[in-house]
Design an enzyme around this catalytic site. Structure first.
Site, PDB file in Angstrom:
ATOM      1  N   THR A  99      -0.252   6.865  -0.906  1.00  0.00           N
ATOM      2  CA  THR A  99      -0.413   7.216   0.474  1.00  0.00           C
ATOM      3  C   THR A  99      -0.564   8.777   0.386  1.00  0.00           C
ATOM      4  O   THR A  99      -0.127   9.740  -0.220  1.00  0.00           O
ATOM      5  CB  THR A  99       0.796   6.993   1.236  1.00  0.00           C
ATOM      6  OG1 THR A  99       1.154   5.738   1.448  1.00  0.00           O
ATOM      7  CG2 THR A  99       0.629   7.866   2.841  1.00  0.00           C
ATOM      8  N   TYR A 135       5.608   7.649  -2.854  1.00  0.00           N
ATOM      9  CA  TYR A 135       5.659   9.071  -2.614  1.00  0.00           C
ATOM     10  C   TYR A 135       6.134   9.793  -3.826  1.00  0.00           C
ATOM     11  O   TYR A 135       6.970   9.181  -4.647  1.00  0.00           O
ATOM     12  CB  TYR A 135       6.571   9.389  -1.477  1.00  0.00           C
ATOM     13  CG  TYR A 135       5.924   9.081   0.072  1.00  0.00           C
ATOM     14  CD1 TYR A 135       4.554   9.393   0.192  1.00  0.00           C
ATOM     15  CD2 TYR A 135       6.781   8.469   0.840  1.00  0.00           C
ATOM     16  CE1 TYR A 135       4.129   9.289   1.644  1.00  0.00           C
ATOM     17  CE2 TYR A 135       6.317   8.271   1.984  1.00  0.00           C
ATOM     18  CZ  TYR A 135       5.140   8.676   2.520  1.00  0.00           C
ATOM     19  OH  TYR A 135       4.568   8.348   3.761  1.00  0.00           O
ATOM     20  N   SER A 146       8.009   0.609   1.179  1.00  0.00           N
ATOM     21  CA  SER A 146       7.879   2.325   1.208  1.00  0.00           C
ATOM     22  C   SER A 146       8.824   2.904   0.121  1.00  0.00           C
ATOM     23  O   SER A 146       9.943   2.249   0.021  1.00  0.00           O
ATOM     24  CB  SER A 146       8.130   2.483   2.605  1.00  0.00           C
ATOM     25  OG  SER A 146       8.572   4.006   2.569  1.00  0.00           O
ATOM     26  N   LYS A 185      -4.108   4.689   0.121  1.00  0.00           N
ATOM     27  CA  LYS A 185      -3.956   4.479   1.631  1.00  0.00           C
ATOM     28  C   LYS A 185      -3.879   5.985   2.442  1.00  0.00           C
ATOM     29  O   LYS A 185      -3.350   6.821   1.946  1.00  0.00           O
ATOM     30  CB  LYS A 185      -2.363   3.940   1.901  1.00  0.00           C
ATOM     31  CG  LYS A 185      -1.950   3.740   3.370  1.00  0.00           C
ATOM     32  CD  LYS A 185      -0.660   2.919   3.304  1.00  0.00           C
ATOM     33  CE  LYS A 185      -0.123   2.772   4.799  1.00  0.00           C
ATOM     34  NZ  LYS A 185       0.362   4.014   5.267  1.00  0.00           N
ATOM     35  N   HIS A 226      -1.704   6.494   9.390  1.00  0.00           N
ATOM     36  CA  HIS A 226      -0.109   6.332   9.358  1.00  0.00           C
ATOM     37  C   HIS A 226       0.184   5.962  10.766  1.00  0.00           C
ATOM     38  O   HIS A 226       1.073   6.436  11.231  1.00  0.00           O
ATOM     39  CB  HIS A 226       0.057   7.865   8.847  1.00  0.00           C
ATOM     40  CG  HIS A 226       1.409   7.786   8.109  1.00  0.00           C
ATOM     41  ND1 HIS A 226       1.423   7.778   6.767  1.00  0.00           N
ATOM     42  CD2 HIS A 226       2.851   7.391   8.208  1.00  0.00           C
ATOM     43  CE1 HIS A 226       2.488   7.817   6.278  1.00  0.00           C
ATOM     44  NE2 HIS A 226       3.320   7.530   7.342  1.00  0.00           N
TER      45      HIS A 226
HETATM   46  C1  FNR Z   1       5.608   4.188   8.581  1.00  0.00           C
HETATM   47  N1  FNR Z   1       4.087   4.297   7.657  1.00  0.00           N
HETATM   48  C2  FNR Z   1       4.628   4.582   6.525  1.00  0.00           C
HETATM   49  N2  FNR Z   1       3.506   4.699   5.644  1.00  0.00           N
HETATM   50  C3  FNR Z   1       3.610   5.010   4.526  1.00  0.00           C
HETATM   51  O1  FNR Z   1       2.555   5.116   3.677  1.00  0.00           O
HETATM   52  N3  FNR Z   1       4.901   5.352   3.914  1.00  0.00           N
HETATM   53  C4  FNR Z   1       6.026   5.309   4.626  1.00  0.00           C
HETATM   54  O2  FNR Z   1       7.191   5.534   4.166  1.00  0.00           O
HETATM   55  C5  FNR Z   1       5.683   4.946   5.918  1.00  0.00           C
HETATM   56  N4  FNR Z   1       6.755   4.828   7.202  1.00  0.00           N
HETATM   57  C6  FNR Z   1       6.690   4.311   8.190  1.00  0.00           C
HETATM   58  C7  FNR Z   1       7.902   4.573   9.076  1.00  0.00           C
HETATM   59  C8  FNR Z   1       7.538   3.850  10.348  1.00  0.00           C
HETATM   60  C9  FNR Z   1       8.663   3.534  11.182  1.00  0.00           C
HETATM   61  C10 FNR Z   1       6.255   3.483  11.065  1.00  0.00           C
HETATM   62  C11 FNR Z   1       6.075   2.851  12.181  1.00  0.00           C
HETATM   63  C12 FNR Z   1       5.277   3.507   9.942  1.00  0.00           C
HETATM   64  C13 FNR Z   1       2.842   3.927   8.460  1.00  0.00           C
HETATM   65  C14 FNR Z   1       2.812   2.342   8.065  1.00  0.00           C
HETATM   66  O3  FNR Z   1       2.631   1.939   6.848  1.00  0.00           O
HETATM   67  C15 FNR Z   1       1.229   1.957   8.698  1.00  0.00           C
HETATM   68  O4  FNR Z   1       0.347   2.420   8.416  1.00  0.00           O
HETATM   69  C16 FNR Z   1       1.321   2.053  10.273  1.00  0.00           C
HETATM   70  O5  FNR Z   1       2.544   1.452  10.841  1.00  0.00           O
HETATM   71  C17 FNR Z   1       0.370   0.996  11.044  1.00  0.00           C
HETATM   72  O6  FNR Z   1       0.062   1.226  12.303  1.00  0.00           O
HETATM   73  P1  FNR Z   1       0.775   0.167  13.454  1.00  0.00           P
HETATM   74  O7  FNR Z   1       0.677  -1.472  12.701  1.00  0.00           O
HETATM   75  O8  FNR Z   1       2.415   0.517  13.234  1.00  0.00           O
HETATM   76  O9  FNR Z   1       0.169   0.589  14.511  1.00  0.00           O
END
Ligand code: FNR
Length: 397
Positions: A156, A130, A106, A249, A273
């Site tokens: 994303t 981002y 990320s 995404k 997300h």
């Molecule tokens: C995320 N997710 C996320 N997605 C993204 O595109 N950029 C990001 O910086 C983040 N940061 C982030 C932090 C934390 C703590 C979590 C839990 C999630 C979303 C992540 O990429 C993903 O889409 C989800 O976590 C998938 O769902 P599950 O497996 O956590 O249920």
């Protein structure tokens, strides 16, 4: 390593982390309806198990955007991994690399993309972008990610601003990363109840910092995370600055999948997300089949959200996914035992996937993707609602 399943890892992580830190990982937006839907959708899947067949060997590997992965799994881009353990993102990347899985970093990682790239020497490293610091900031990030050896860019699109996470708000934490002194003081009692976490994090004081802040900009420009956000219009702009594949995404609609194809995306990730942005979004698994139909094999279709076992990975693949991203589960493992914990959780998922394939008699992922599977038609919501239905029926009689 005694982690026996993802639910076990979740409980264990909860005991190790201060409540506010666990909630940052665990929380969804608003009433967390979407976060729950993501998980419940997997409970509603019904296999039609072909019996009397035995696969002599199981091959879980796939080819994805020019890379061979040992199993159809990548670690999802999750900011703030350093808040759960100082091994942070380099630990996650090393764990994924050791198992031959993909990993996505990320922009809001706690370690710089260069540090992560050199620590893991990961052969399947992707970078999620981002527009930190607007387009000019993104330009620097793309250049750095390319130079550091990341092969695929993830854009994303579901985050024009952060969702409201009631849990974080309750702890006095607001995004982007406003860890105010007042909030910190309020968290002191729960932090003191987790001395192990405090000691680990204190060993690495930069744990909560942002690794990819803009060079030479005060605070790394993090207060400018949402000044300019990527939109469809930026795909062409990025294409000029990124030579590898671009994967979009955050889609849950057929119309957006069509748009992604029209704009020349090389892959899509169906995602809400992890239920952390717009609450009320459908479960990703529910929208997967129709998007897979629409895309018709033109680009890989990945999915994430609510995957909590290797059997869930198999379910997503049987519904047509090319591969899946794993989010919270590896953070639980990381919280328990750093890199070794993340690796254990990922390894469990691979062995559970293998077992499910053995039960189904499918020797490889192509065969798994052809197994008949459907959502339980008697209940759209799983076992709890079936009980509700019986109660209602009983009352009506
Ligand atoms: C995320 N997710 C996320 N997605 C993204 O595109 N950029 C990001 O910086 C983040 N940061 C982030 C932090 C934390 C703590 C979590 C839990 C999630 C979303 C992540 O990429 C993903 O889409 C989800 O976590 C998938 O769902 P599950 O497996 O956590 O249920």
């Amino acid at each position: 390593m005694r982690i026996s399943s993802v639910p076990h890892a979740r409980e264990w992580a909860q005991r190790r982390l201060p409540r506010a830190v666990f909630d940052v990982v665990e929380g969804g937006a608003e009433r967390e309806v979407t976060e729950r839907r993501n998980r419940e959708a997997f409970d509603a899947v019904t296999w039609q198990q072909p019996v009397g067949v035995q696969a002599e060997s199981i091959d879980t590997s796939i080819e994805l955007l020019g890379q061979r992965l040992s199993a159809p799994m990548l670690t999802a881009p999750c900011g703030l991994a350093g808040a759960v353990h100082p091994d942070a993102e380099p630990g996650v990347f090393s764990a994924a690399a050791a198992l031959g899985l993909g990993a996505v970093l990320s922009t809001t990682a706690t370690r710089s993309l260069e540090t992560v790239a050199s620590a893991g020497a990961h052969p399947h490293a992707w970078f999620q972008c981002y527009f930190l610091g607007g387009r000019s900031g993104a330009e620097q990030l793309l250049e750095r990610a390319g130079a550091a050896g990341y092969q695929t860019l993830v854009l994303t699109l579901d985050t024009p601003m952060p969702g409201i996470r009631y849990r974080d708000a309750g702890h006095g934490l607001t995004l982007p990363m406003n860890y105010r002194l007042g909030a910190m003081a309020r968290l002191a009692p729960q932090v003191l109840r987790r001395p192990g976490w405090l000691a680990r994090v204190a060993r690495r004081p930069s744990t909560l910092s942002m690794g990819n802040g803009l060079h030479g900009v005060p605070g790394g420009g993090l207060d400018r995370l949402f000044d300019e956000v990527p939109t469809w219009a930026d795909l062409a702009w990025i294409r000029e600055r990124w030579s590898g594949p671009i994967v979009v995404k955050g889609l849950t609609r057929v119309a957006d999948a069509q748009r992604a194809l029209a704009e020349g995306a090389d892959g899509i990730i169906i995602s809400n997300h992890g239920g952390r942005q717009l609450d009320g979004q459908p479960a990703t698994l529910r929208v997967l089949p129709q998007i897979v139909d629409e895309v018709a094999g033109r680009v890989p279709v990945l999915v994430d959200g609510g995957i909590r076992s290797g059997a869930d990975v198999a379910r997503a693949l049987a519904f047509g996914a090319s591969a899946v991203l794993i989010g919270r589960p590896y953070l639980y493992g990381l919280a328990i035992a750093g890199e070794a914990g993340a690796r254990r959780v990922l390894d469990l998922l691979v062995s559970e996937l293998t077992r499910t394939m053995q039960l189904l008699g499918t020797p490889d992922i192509e065969a798994l993707r052809k197994v008949p599977v459907q959502f339980d038609v008697t209940s759209r919501f799983g076992i709890e609602r079936q009980d509700d239905a019986q109660v209602t029926l009983g009352g009506a009689r």
